[in-house]
Every structure is written in C-alpha cells, then in structure tokens.
Design a protein around this motif. Sequence first.
Motif, mmCIF file in Angstrom:
data_model
loop_
_atom_site.group_PDB
_atom_site.id
_atom_site.type_symbol
_atom_site.label_atom_id
_atom_site.label_comp_id
_atom_site.label_asym_id
_atom_site.label_seq_id
_atom_site.Cartn_x
_atom_site.Cartn_y
_atom_site.Cartn_z
ATOM 1 N N LYS A 143 -46.460 21.980 82.167
ATOM 2 C CA LYS A 143 -46.105 21.986 83.581
ATOM 3 C C LYS A 143 -46.652 20.760 84.302
ATOM 4 C CE LYS A 143 -45.874 27.024 83.922
ATOM 5 N NZ LYS A 143 -46.411 28.239 84.600
ATOM 6 N N ALA A 144 -47.385 19.920 83.577
ATOM 7 C CA ALA A 144 -47.968 18.714 84.185
ATOM 8 C C ALA A 144 -46.874 17.701 84.481
ATOM 9 C CB ALA A 144 -49.014 18.104 83.263
ATOM 10 N N ARG A 145 -47.048 16.955 85.567
ATOM 11 C CA ARG A 145 -46.045 15.964 85.962
ATOM 12 C C ARG A 145 -46.302 14.600 85.336
ATOM 13 N NH1 ARG A 145 -42.342 15.633 90.352
ATOM 14 N NH2 ARG A 145 -40.750 14.245 89.499
ATOM 15 N N PHE A 146 -47.520 14.424 84.770
ATOM 16 C CA PHE A 146 -47.874 13.129 84.215
ATOM 17 C C PHE A 146 -48.505 13.296 82.835
ATOM 18 C CE2 PHE A 146 -48.264 12.901 88.832
ATOM 19 C CZ PHE A 146 -47.334 11.908 89.104
ATOM 20 N N GLY A 147 -48.183 12.361 81.961
ATOM 21 C CA GLY A 147 -48.760 12.341 80.627
ATOM 22 C C GLY A 147 -49.443 11.012 80.379
ATOM 23 N N VAL A 148 -50.537 11.055 79.623
ATOM 24 C CA VAL A 148 -51.292 9.843 79.316
ATOM 25 C C VAL A 148 -51.450 9.730 77.813
ATOM 26 C CG1 VAL A 148 -53.434 8.551 79.672
ATOM 27 C CG2 VAL A 148 -52.577 10.066 81.469
#
Length: 355
Positions: A103-108
């Motif tokens: 559900k996270a909007r950003f990935g690293v």
Amino acid sequence: MDLKLKLEQLHQRVVGLKDQINTEEATKNAFVMPFIQILGYDIFNPTEVIPEHICDIGTKKGEKVDYVIRNNNEPILIFECKHWKENADAHNSQLHRYYHVSKARFGVLTNGTVYNFYTDLEKPNIMDEKPFLTIDIEDLKDNSIKILESFTKNEYNLESILDSAEGLKYIKAIRKEFEKEIDNPSDEIVKLLVNRFFDKPLTANRMIAFKEYTKKALTVSINESISDRLKSALNINEKIEKKDEGKASLLIDDNNEAGKIVTTEEELEAFQIVKAILREKIPSNRIAPRDTQSYFGILLDDNNRKPICRLHFNTANKYLETFHKGKDAGEKKQLASLDEIYNYRNELHQTVDNY
C-alpha cells in the motif's frame, strides 16, 4: 543538525566501513538502517520500521521486503536492499513486484550508497521503470537533498513529493535528450536551428556539414557558459578577500556609521560560545554576526528576519536576548558571566528549529 550534514557523516561511515562489509545483511545494518534513522524514523520501533515484511505475490507466499516504513500508521516507503558492491539499478524487478502488492506509494532500491526512489506516475499502483529521485551518498546534490526532506518523519508531505516527482522525472528525461543532441545532433534539431537563419534547401551534404557545425556550436556555447560562471565566481571571491583585508570579519549594520561601532572582546567570545552551541544543529557558516551600535546580533543565514539572539553588552549589566518564542518576542536574560550562555542552549536550539 541539518539533513545534509547527517548524510555527509553517513558518507564518512560508508567510506570507513565498506571494505569490511561482506554481506547484504551487514550492508543493511551498517548503512541502510542509519539512513532510515537520518530520515527521523525509529529503527527500534517495529510498528514504524518493519523489517522483513511479508508481501505475498499471487501464489507466491512468504515473499518479504526488507523494510516497510510507516508514518502516522500508514505505509509510505518500502525498501529493498542489496550488497554495497551490487548495482542499485539492476534489481528493480523484485521491488516492482513488492510495490504492486504493497500500500506504500514509494519504493526505494538501495545498495547502501545509492538510493533510488520510485513511484507510480505512469500507471496507478504499478511502479515506474525509472526512479524519480536518486540519492548518492558519495555524490550529494543540494536539490536532491531538498526533495529528500519531504520524506523525513516530521516533514512528510505526499502531495509535495508527487509534484516534485513529476517535475524531476520530466526534467531528467529532457536533460537526457539534450545531452544526446549535444553528442550527436539529430536532423530535427539541426533543421530547427538552421532554418531560422539559412534560407536555402538543406541537401544531404549540407545536413552532414550543419550537423557538425551544430555539435561544435552547442559544445562551445556550454563550455563558454561554464567558463564565464567560473570567472564570475573567482571575481566575487577576489572582491570578498580584498574587502575582508580592510575590515574585521564581522558584518556591520549598513544603517549605522562604522566608526561608531566598537566590537569588544567579550562580544567576540560570546559569539564563539553561541556558535559552539548552535554547531550541534547547523553548520557554522549559517551563523552570522552583525554588530550594531545598540547590540551585537547573531543571525541565521545572515538574514535580518532570522535573529537567533542578541548580546546587549553596552550597559552595566549584560543581557542575552533570545527569540525562541518568535522573532518579534525577544526575551532578555541577565548574565552574571559569559559561561551562563550555555544555560540557554535549549532556547537557542528552539529558535533555529522555528526557522
């Protein structure tokens, strides 16, 4: 302490330790966890920084992403980590799968030295192929650090990041195309430029010639622009050095006559004490003195609208004026000795935090 300074300290840590880091797990512990901590998240709180978070993908059960970061109980970032010797650009397919089910909007994606930030600007809930932001610990850029500030726990702002992400993505794409044109001008760019001043048909032979002319023109233009900027910077430095040779290093208030201002040894000593206290939070070059007839001022970024404190040493009693309740709400504290300035460390830190 500001974000850039913390990242620079992490860089020193990476340089000093990386030859001893032999595994992916060690990379996470030595480099990635400190980076997450720099962003303000509690790495020892499993509800805020969740290690080995399960991300089931279709029939594949038990798939785990290295870290999930939560802010206000919402997942905002997922981290996939690799060994520091691996290329941080080469493994985004795994992160791509995790992003799809999280559900996270950003990935690293990171190897502990390079941090590539991804989002879903192209298609909702499908991670873009290319990162919109790259933080390279060994090559820090001020504009990238400013974007990174929006990911910190206290400053997190989804809309601000998405606006920046879109801009960064297209700026990066335009820059890449521009660099291609400099190296090998396309027919389109040659025609666009040449047709503005050349009214004859562009035959095949002329196109070959004008391609070479265009390449040289762009290269010369860029080189001359860089040269002019360097000369301008050198001239500014020379003027500053000459100006400093003829006066004390303190900045005098322009609204006063310099001859009427006397900077005392006590004021200079007190300034150094304040500087030492503030150095715990900000670089020393952001702390500027400004002596006047009425008081000795200490400013943030040499900005009159950002007073940190004032030294009132021109009377029988000495006072330190603090602005921790606002720049228009100064409070005077009587000092029996200069050492008592250390008693107002919290007020000075609070003032800087307010700005």
